[in-house]
Design a protein around this motif. Structure first.
Motif, PDB file in Angstrom:
ATOM      1  N   GLY A  71      18.581  64.204  59.587  1.00 22.60           N
ATOM      2  CA  GLY A  71      17.992  64.722  60.813  1.00 22.60           C
ATOM      3  C   GLY A  71      16.490  64.551  60.788  1.00 22.60           C
ATOM      4  N   ASN A  72      15.178  64.879  59.993  1.00 20.88           N
ATOM      5  CA  ASN A  72      14.326  64.606  59.477  1.00 20.88           C
ATOM      6  C   ASN A  72      13.874  63.917  59.504  1.00 20.88           C
ATOM      7  OD1 ASN A  72      13.379  67.535  60.151  1.00 20.88           O
ATOM      8  ND2 ASN A  72      13.766  68.392  58.194  1.00 20.88           N
ATOM      9  N   GLU A  73      14.603  63.131  58.187  1.00 24.51           N
ATOM     10  CA  GLU A  73      13.958  61.902  57.955  1.00 24.51           C
ATOM     11  C   GLU A  73      14.103  60.503  59.552  1.00 24.51           C
ATOM     12  OE1 GLU A  73      16.821  61.107  54.659  1.00 24.51           O
ATOM     13  OE2 GLU A  73      15.455  61.567  53.776  1.00 24.51           O
ATOM     14  N   LEU A  74      14.742  60.328  60.068  1.00 23.31           N
ATOM     15  CA  LEU A  74      15.549  60.048  61.247  1.00 23.31           C
ATOM     16  C   LEU A  74      14.633  60.238  62.434  1.00 23.31           C
ATOM     17  CD1 LEU A  74      19.749  60.888  61.542  1.00 23.31           C
ATOM     18  CD2 LEU A  74      18.278  58.068  61.003  1.00 23.31           C
ATOM     19  N   ALA A  75      14.050  61.522  62.623  1.00 24.25           N
ATOM     20  CA  ALA A  75      12.879  61.889  63.496  1.00 24.25           C
ATOM     21  C   ALA A  75      11.622  61.382  62.564  1.00 24.25           C
ATOM     22  CB  ALA A  75      12.975  63.236  63.829  1.00 24.25           C
ATOM     23  N   ALA A  76      11.654  61.441  61.636  1.00 27.18           N
ATOM     24  CA  ALA A  76      10.279  60.937  61.141  1.00 27.18           C
ATOM     25  C   ALA A  76      10.091  59.486  61.073  1.00 27.18           C
ATOM     26  CB  ALA A  76       9.719  61.255  59.632  1.00 27.18           C
ATOM     27  N   ALA A  77      11.170  58.875  61.289  1.00 30.76           N
ATOM     28  CA  ALA A  77      10.777  57.493  61.667  1.00 30.76           C
ATOM     29  C   ALA A  77      11.080  56.907  62.853  1.00 30.76           C
ATOM     30  CB  ALA A  77      12.501  56.918  60.653  1.00 30.76           C
ATOM     31  N   GLN A  78      11.346  57.376  63.600  1.00 28.76           N
ATOM     32  CA  GLN A  78      11.150  57.530  65.434  1.00 28.76           C
ATOM     33  C   GLN A  78       9.279  57.714  65.435  1.00 28.76           C
ATOM     34  OE1 GLN A  78      13.239  57.567  68.628  1.00 28.76           O
ATOM     35  NE2 GLN A  78      13.921  55.634  66.657  1.00 28.76           N
ATOM     36  N   GLU A  79       8.607  58.967  64.994  1.00 24.29           N
ATOM     37  CA  GLU A  79       7.799  59.185  64.671  1.00 24.29           C
ATOM     38  C   GLU A  79       7.051  57.615  64.392  1.00 24.29           C
ATOM     39  OE1 GLU A  79       4.878  62.680  64.748  1.00 24.29           O
ATOM     40  OE2 GLU A  79       6.180  62.343  63.359  1.00 24.29           O
ATOM     41  N   ALA A  80       6.624  57.583  63.025  1.00 25.16           N
ATOM     42  CA  ALA A  80       6.358  56.260  62.135  1.00 25.16           C
ATOM     43  C   ALA A  80       5.937  55.601  62.670  1.00 25.16           C
ATOM     44  CB  ALA A  80       6.770  56.360  61.069  1.00 25.16           C
ATOM     45  N   ALA A  81       7.313  55.330  64.330  1.00 27.73           N
ATOM     46  CA  ALA A  81       7.228  53.645  64.915  1.00 27.73           C
ATOM     47  C   ALA A  81       6.381  54.323  66.109  1.00 27.73           C
ATOM     48  CB  ALA A  81       8.568  53.789  65.354  1.00 27.73           C
ATOM     49  N   GLY A  82       5.628  55.107  66.610  1.00 31.20           N
ATOM     50  CA  GLY A  82       5.217  55.396  67.111  1.00 31.20           C
ATOM     51  C   GLY A  82       5.991  56.157  68.828  1.00 31.20           C
ATOM     52  N   ARG A  83       7.542  56.412  68.363  1.00 30.38           N
ATOM     53  CA  ARG A  83       8.101  57.050  69.107  1.00 30.38           C
ATOM     54  C   ARG A  83       7.914  58.745  69.620  1.00 30.38           C
ATOM     55  NH1 ARG A  83      11.054  53.250  67.560  1.00 30.38           N
ATOM     56  NH2 ARG A  83      11.263  51.470  68.672  1.00 30.38           N
ATOM     57  N   PHE A  84       8.318  59.388  69.988  1.00 28.69           N
ATOM     58  CA  PHE A  84       8.429  60.979  69.749  1.00 28.69           C
ATOM     59  C   PHE A  84       9.365  60.992  68.765  1.00 28.69           C
ATOM     60  CE2 PHE A  84      10.277  65.121  71.649  1.00 28.69           C
ATOM     61  CZ  PHE A  84       8.631  65.430  71.140  1.00 28.69           C
ATOM     62  N   PRO A  85       9.208  62.122  68.016  1.00 30.85           N
ATOM     63  CA  PRO A  85       9.944  62.154  67.136  1.00 30.85           C
ATOM     64  C   PRO A  85      11.200  63.545  67.044  1.00 30.85           C
ATOM     65  CG  PRO A  85       8.576  63.857  67.184  1.00 30.85           C
ATOM     66  CD  PRO A  85       7.786  62.677  67.916  1.00 30.85           C
TER      67      PRO A  85
END
Length: 180
Positions: A71-85
């Protein structure tokens, strides 16, 4: 009145495809670890399709600790792409998915470790979720779609993190007792 069918974890997908208005699909006791997807399944107001179970447990059974890294890895990927984690964009990754369905009753099922979602509805109408027990998961029920409407959720319990006293709190609320 339709037919009553029993399904087991190994044949539930075949049995779902055979359902028609008025049918009842009883999930027998067992662990249903693979997602169950209902697609374009249509009952009627007079003859809804019912899916129920006693002793049937849907979901991966993962604990939060087991899912946390993913879950944390998926949320971090969203944040890295400029989206809300977060995991909101994965809400359709559920133990039970209904897409383009109408007049369906889901009753008396247990869900355990459904990360991120237990039940997901997309473009569904006249869906009843009754007597569900949901333990673990980011979202108990997710719904989307411009045609989604007439959803009844009744007598369902959800404890996001079952490692605490959540089930004791649910029981106290149902019994009308004060929670201290």
């Amino acid at each position: 009145m339709g037919r009553i069918r029993d399904a087991h974890p190994e044949d539930v997908h075949r049995k779902v495809r055979q359902l028609s208005p008025g049918d009842q699909l009883r999930l027998t006791a067992g662990e249903y670890k693979q997602p169950i997807v209902l697609s374009a399944l249509v009952g009627s107001e007079v003859d809804p399709i019912t899916i129920c179970g006693s002793g049937a447990v849907l979901g991966s059974g993962l604990t939060f600790r087991e899912y946390r890294k993913t879950g944390n890895e998926l949320a971090a990927a969203q944040e890295a792409a400029g989206r809300f984690p977060g995991l909101y964009y994965l809400a359709d990754n559920a133990a039970l998915v209904l897409k383009n369905c109408q007049w369906i009753n889901i009753e008396k099922l247990d869900f355990e470790g459904c990360w991120p979602t237990a039940v997901y509805l997309e473009n569904c109408q006249h869906i009843t979720l009754r007597g569900l027990k949901i333990s673990g998961g980011t979202f108990a029920i997710g719904a989307t779609g411009i045609t989604t409407r007439h959803i009844l959720i009744e007598d369902c319990d959800w404890v996001q993190d079952p490692s605490g006293n959540g089930w004791e709190i649910c029981e106290a609320l149902r019994d009308g007792r004060t929670i201290e």
